[in-house]
Design an enzyme around this catalytic site. Structure first.
Site, mmCIF file in Angstrom:
data_model
loop_
_atom_site.group_PDB
_atom_site.id
_atom_site.type_symbol
_atom_site.label_atom_id
_atom_site.label_comp_id
_atom_site.label_asym_id
_atom_site.label_seq_id
_atom_site.Cartn_x
_atom_site.Cartn_y
_atom_site.Cartn_z
ATOM 1 N N ARG A 81 89.269 -27.879 26.756
ATOM 2 C CA ARG A 81 89.065 -27.388 27.773
ATOM 3 C C ARG A 81 88.078 -26.129 27.889
ATOM 4 N NH1 ARG A 81 90.937 -23.679 31.352
ATOM 5 N NH2 ARG A 81 90.808 -23.873 33.680
ATOM 6 N N ARG A 88 105.723 -27.855 7.111
ATOM 7 C CA ARG A 88 105.032 -28.555 5.739
ATOM 8 C C ARG A 88 105.479 -27.614 4.706
ATOM 9 N NH1 ARG A 88 98.799 -30.770 5.751
ATOM 10 N NH2 ARG A 88 99.451 -31.902 7.487
ATOM 11 N N LYS A 133 133.125 -14.393 13.236
ATOM 12 C CA LYS A 133 132.382 -15.119 13.749
ATOM 13 C C LYS A 133 133.012 -16.620 14.212
ATOM 14 C CE LYS A 133 127.814 -13.283 12.494
ATOM 15 N NZ LYS A 133 126.599 -13.416 11.830
ATOM 16 N N MET A 177 109.955 -27.857 11.218
ATOM 17 C CA MET A 177 108.801 -28.450 10.261
ATOM 18 C C MET A 177 108.123 -26.984 9.737
ATOM 19 S SD MET A 177 106.841 -30.888 12.548
ATOM 20 C CE MET A 177 107.546 -32.780 12.415
ATOM 21 N N HIS A 226 130.765 -19.514 14.749
ATOM 22 C CA HIS A 226 130.037 -20.275 14.022
ATOM 23 C C HIS A 226 128.886 -19.681 13.251
ATOM 24 C CE1 HIS A 226 127.589 -18.855 17.390
ATOM 25 N NE2 HIS A 226 126.763 -18.823 16.729
ATOM 26 N N ARG A 237 124.003 -23.381 19.339
ATOM 27 C CA ARG A 237 125.273 -22.275 19.186
ATOM 28 C C ARG A 237 126.259 -22.746 19.964
ATOM 29 N NH1 ARG A 237 124.532 -17.013 18.306
ATOM 30 N NH2 ARG A 237 122.788 -16.548 17.357
ATOM 31 N N GLN A 246 109.137 -30.586 17.772
ATOM 32 C CA GLN A 246 108.469 -29.274 17.762
ATOM 33 C C GLN A 246 107.192 -29.460 18.017
ATOM 34 O OE1 GLN A 246 110.236 -27.339 13.595
ATOM 35 N NE2 GLN A 246 110.776 -29.744 13.952
ATOM 36 N N ASP A 283 102.375 -24.994 12.278
ATOM 37 C CA ASP A 283 102.874 -24.571 10.964
ATOM 38 C C ASP A 283 102.325 -23.042 10.782
ATOM 39 O OD1 ASP A 283 103.626 -26.971 10.388
ATOM 40 O OD2 ASP A 283 102.105 -27.376 9.102
ATOM 41 N N GLY A 333 93.968 -28.729 6.761
ATOM 42 C CA GLY A 333 93.360 -29.704 6.209
ATOM 43 C C GLY A 333 91.892 -30.116 6.913
#
Ligand code: ADP
Ligand code: F6P
Length: 319
Positions: free
Chosen positions: A21, A171, A213, A169, A215, A154, A251, A127, A104
């Site tokens: 745009r 890469r 804790k 992700m 978890h 969580r 993502q 990335d 790329g």
């Protein structure tokens, strides 16, 4: 009237539409004729061009994906493909191309520039691994998406007192893992750039559990190690139930954050300014809160490392 073209290529990133745009509207405002190219370099080779007007980019600033579509085009990696692409541009009387994409796309753009086309790149990749810019369009949205997912995980991790491994992700890079792991309060963050010792990861889990804790969350970058293999090993070593969530392409989608829209709008405008100023083969970047431009050659030869200080902060804050 001078003509320019704009395309999106490689993995899509939220905010690409805002960048399209900005290029179209800034170009039209300055009296340029603007063509959109469909499906990245594939559309360049096969002359899939469409003339853009102000309305072509209406109502897209808040949308994820890319209205121009994108592709990974192997033909463009061959010189014959790039020559065809250059001829397509010549046929339309265009010598200035704005290429929006990741590493790329910028590599490809640099090679096209060597055939005489003026290529102005806009960095867009969740990335955030592109040299020459602190931020690439899409990264902020992606790390917000991951942080929101961590919040949800969580809740259930606490209820069941489980260990969760969340694969993100990136890469071959760990920028997403590092930023979202810090923002999400992960106990451990594993990235390809830093070797990790599984015994130490398990020791941290044990210490956390010992001091109450409920978890543990481990964020792991896809380029680091397989999340499922890691989960099995941790289960073997601790006997604790260890669940895996691979966030995958969630993502890459979603409405871009205000930061990504701002970045895209500013970068798109600067790309057009560079063309009007007669600057050649540059990438627009964002360094220290300022919009800058850097030579494509420098970008393709550069490397973007992760911020080791963030690793250290995350380690200290998750004791
Ligand atoms: P991204 O731009 O998100 O990193 P890719 O790595 O898939 O995504 O690159 C996008 C496209 O750029 C590729 O499909 C190809 O057409 C072109 N490209 C990538 N690397 C090169 C290269 N080394 N030489 C020429 N073209 C390339
Ligand atoms: O470059 C963006 C990215 O989402 C990487 O994080 C990931 O490795 C890759 O693209 C996935 O590509 P594809 O959507 O083609 O599977």
């Amino acid at each position: 009237m001078k003509r320019i073209a704009v395309l999106t290529s490689g993995g899509d990133a939220p905010g690409m539409n805002a960048a399209i745009r900005a290029v179209v509207r800034a170009g039209l405002y300055s009296g340029l004729e603007v063509f959109g190219v469909s499906r990245g370099y594939y559309g360049l080779i096969y002359q899939d061009f469409l003339r853009m007007n102000s309305g072509s980019v209406a109502d897209i600033i808040h949308r994820g994906g890319t209205i121009l579509r994108t592709s990974r085009c192997d033909e463009f990696k061959e010189e014959a493909g790039r020559i065809r692409a250059r001829e397509s541009l010549r046929y339309f009387g265009i010598n200035d191309l704005v290429a929006i994409g990741g590493n790329g796309t910028i590599q490809g753009g640099y090679k096209l520039a060597q055939l005489g086309v003026n290529v102005i790149a806009i960095p867009a990749s969740i990335d955030n691994d592109i040299p020459g810019t602190d931020l690439a369009i899409g990264f902020d949205t992606a790390i917000n998406t991951v942080s929101a997912a961590i919040n949800r995980i969580r809740d259930t991790a606490t209820s069941h007192e489980r260990i969760f491994i969340i694969e993100v992700m990136g890469r071959r890079s760990g920028h997403i893992a590092l930023a979202s792991g810090l923002a999400g309060g992960a106990e451990s963050i594993l990235v390809p750039e830093v070797e990790f010792d599984l015994d130490k990861v398990v020791e941290r889990l044990r210490q956390g559990l010992k001091r109450g804790k409920l978890h543990s969350i481990i964020v792991v970058a896809e380029g680091c190690c397989g999340a499922y293999a890691l989960s099995e090993k941790i289960h073997e070593m601790t006997g604790m139930e260890t669940k895996v969530t691979v966030l995958g392409h969630t993502q890459r989608g979603g409405t871009p954050t205000a930061l990504d829209r701002m970045l895209a709008s500013r970068m798109g405008k600067r790309a057009v300014d560079l063309i009007l100023e007669g600057k050649k083969n540059r990438m627009v970047g964002f360094q220290g809160m300022k919009i800058v431009d850097v030579g494509l050659e420098k970008v393709v030869q550069g490397e973007k490392s992760i911020d080791l200080e963030i690793c250290e902060i995350a380690r200290i804050l998750s004791i």
